[in-house]
Motif scaffolding. Structure first.
Motif, PDB file in Angstrom:
ATOM      1  N   ARG A  52      55.658 -30.898   5.925  1.00  0.00           N
ATOM      2  CA  ARG A  52      56.666 -30.882   4.861  1.00  0.00           C
ATOM      3  C   ARG A  52      56.057 -30.221   3.639  1.00  0.00           C
ATOM      4  N   LEU A  53      56.883 -29.583   2.850  1.00  0.00           N
ATOM      5  CA  LEU A  53      56.442 -28.984   1.593  1.00  0.00           C
ATOM      6  C   LEU A  53      56.894 -29.825   0.404  1.00  0.00           C
ATOM      7  N   THR A  54      57.471 -30.982   0.686  1.00  0.00           N
ATOM      8  CA  THR A  54      57.965 -31.908  -0.334  1.00  0.00           C
ATOM      9  C   THR A  54      57.332 -33.270  -0.120  1.00  0.00           C
ATOM     10  N   ALA A  55      57.221 -34.044  -1.202  1.00  0.00           N
ATOM     11  CA  ALA A  55      56.549 -35.347  -1.100  1.00  0.00           C
ATOM     12  C   ALA A  55      57.074 -36.287  -2.172  1.00  0.00           C
ATOM     13  N   TRP A  56      56.597 -37.537  -2.093  1.00  0.00           N
ATOM     14  CA  TRP A  56      56.906 -38.582  -3.063  1.00  0.00           C
ATOM     15  C   TRP A  56      58.424 -38.743  -3.228  1.00  0.00           C
ATOM     16  N   PRO A  99      65.182 -31.439   0.869  1.00  0.00           N
ATOM     17  CA  PRO A  99      65.206 -31.305   2.325  1.00  0.00           C
ATOM     18  C   PRO A  99      65.735 -29.947   2.787  1.00  0.00           C
ATOM     19  N   LEU A 100      66.690 -29.378   2.049  1.00  0.00           N
ATOM     20  CA  LEU A 100      67.187 -28.051   2.404  1.00  0.00           C
ATOM     21  C   LEU A 100      66.101 -26.998   2.172  1.00  0.00           C
ATOM     22  N   PHE A 101      65.357 -27.134   1.097  1.00  0.00           N
ATOM     23  CA  PHE A 101      64.225 -26.231   0.842  1.00  0.00           C
ATOM     24  C   PHE A 101      63.256 -26.278   2.022  1.00  0.00           C
ATOM     25  N   ASP A 102      62.908 -27.475   2.465  1.00  0.00           N
ATOM     26  CA  ASP A 102      62.025 -27.622   3.633  1.00  0.00           C
ATOM     27  C   ASP A 102      62.624 -26.955   4.869  1.00  0.00           C
ATOM     28  N   GLU A 103      63.901 -27.156   5.077  1.00  0.00           N
ATOM     29  CA  GLU A 103      64.567 -26.617   6.261  1.00  0.00           C
ATOM     30  C   GLU A 103      64.495 -25.097   6.309  1.00  0.00           C
ATOM     31  N   ILE A 104      64.562 -24.469   5.138  1.00  0.00           N
ATOM     32  CA  ILE A 104      64.551 -23.010   5.079  1.00  0.00           C
ATOM     33  C   ILE A 104      63.134 -22.443   5.125  1.00  0.00           C
TER      34      ILE A 104
END
Length: 414
Positions: free
Chosen positions: A289-293, A341-346
């Motif tokens: 993942r590129l997102t956290a917390w 989550p959309l950012f991660d998906e792309i």
């Protein structure tokens, strides 16, 4: 930009004033109800390095950001060479065709930075703010601590602080970033001086030996970049994360390239004393993942994919990240739990493909050498060059992030 939902007010802090951080600030400025502040560790914003590539993928996102027309200088890279650094034999030549509005160029890193800075509103950048650590405050956001003793709180923290990211270290404390064994030395030299040594130095190209290469590429009407790179076993040789753009003596650089053609050695010796800058290459594994917390941290650029500039288009990737993040926030009215989550998906599949490609290259080099009983130096150079190409790379160098966004947007019922 269409906003299907009322936009809630959020504060976004960006760590790092490189192309990714600046592009993110520019893109977020177009999103309603987003307060943006960019923290840059330097007292004066300056790029470290020499040249930078702006290919069709980068031009595409620069157009979307409204910045393309501000990039006013560079040198076309329509021909690219790979040569043997000891014999001068030309191993491959790639001729590129202009397919879009812009030509692929190499330019000075400062030129791209200046173009981006023109589009960042006054007061957005806070200088002399070196990030020290971060803290998850739960529903209250993210607290950011700086080495000068100050702090700030934001709803979203964007880690645009490079391959040795402090933001990533805080959210992924066990991420295993390691020295690759490769060290790069970069400098600029007048084109006329290089061309006098060998006309081929005025064509973008790599001159190879098995564990090193010297790269020449014009970056303007008057200047060319030299990037000399050598690999040494990281089990024996170490490096510090702080070795990034540090001065190094001419004698030290010259000592690593004594086996090259005389004209290459002469080019390296022609660099003005004190002009060389040393960069230790670090790399790390793919993130899931590129997102956290709980969607309060997001990584862009080299912080999100620690590949040590493997594709030579890191600025383009970082700017694409920033633009996509802004579109996702706008689409969902700044709802972080939907936008991130959309950012991660792309972006995750795109970077996963890069990691897979590098694994394929490594295997290809190994397979090529494995077929030769006693490989010579020329065999090892050829296998190195073979491993660098041989596949259609348009998915990177001609990538249109606008079309990728529209495709992803079309899958959503928003």
């Amino acid at each position: 930009m269409t906003i299907p939902h009322p936009a809630q007010r959020i504060k976004v802090a960006i760590a790092g004033g490189g192309p990714g951080g600046l592009a993110t600030a520019i893109a977020l400025d177009k999103v309603p109800n987003v307060e943006v502040v960019l923290y840059e560790k330097s007292a004066v914003l300056r790029e470290v390095g020499a040249g930078i590539s702006i290919g069709q993928n980068s031009w595409n996102v620069l157009e979307l950001l409204g910045v393309a027309d501000s990039v006013i200088s560079g040198h076309p890279t329509l021909a690219v060479l790979n040569l043997n650094g000891r014999t001068g034999e030309e191993l491959t030549r790639t001729e590129r065709v202009v397919k879009g509005k812009h030509t692929s160029i190499r330019t000075e890193r400062t030129h791209l930075q200046a173009a981006l800075l023109k589009h960042v509103k006054p007061g957005v950048i806070r200088y002399g703010k070196k990030l020290q650590k971060t803290e998850d405050l739960g529903d209250a956001g993210v607290k950011i601590y700086f080495t000068d003793g100050s702090s700030d709180i934001a709803d979203l923290l964007v880690g645009a602080d490079g391959i040795c990211s402090v933001v990533r270290d805080g959210a992924w404390p066990t991420y295993p970033l390691k020295f690759t064994g490769t060290t790069i030395w970069r400098a600029l030299l007048p084109r006329k001086e290089l061309k006098a040594l060998d006309p081929r130095f005025d064509i973008t190209g790599w001159w190879h030996l098995p564990t090193s290469h010297v790269w020449f590429s014009p970056v303007s009407q008057g200047l060319s970049e030299i990037a000399a790179r050598e690999y040494q076993d990281p089990k024996i040789h170490s490096a510090s994360k702080s070795t990034w753009g540090v001065p190094v003596t001419n004698e030290y650089v010259e000592s690593h390239f004594t086996e090259y053609l005389p004209q290459i050695q002469a080019a390296i010796k022609a660099i003005p004393y004190g002009a060389w800058r040393e960069f230790a290459a670090f790399a790390g594994p793919e993130l899931s993942r590129l997102t956290a917390w709980n969607n309060k941290i997001v990584l862009v650029g080299d912080a999100s994919h620690a590949l040590s500039g493997a594709f030579g288009s890191g600025a383009g990737f970082a700017m694409e990240d920033g633009w996509v993040l802004a579109q996702a926030l706008a689409l969902f009215g700044n709802d972080l739990n939907k936008a991130l989550p959309l950012f991660d998906e792309i972006r995750l599949p795109y970077y996963a493909k890069m990691y897979a490609h590098l694994d394929e290259q490594k295997q290809k080099r190994s397979d090529t050498l494995g077929k030769i009983k006693e490989p010579t130096e020329e065999d090892r150079v050829r296998s190195k060059v073979i491993g660098m190409g041989g596949k259609d790379m348009s998915w990177i160098y001609e990538h249109d992030i606008g079309k990728t966004w529209e495709k992803a947007r079309g899958r959503l019922d928003v």
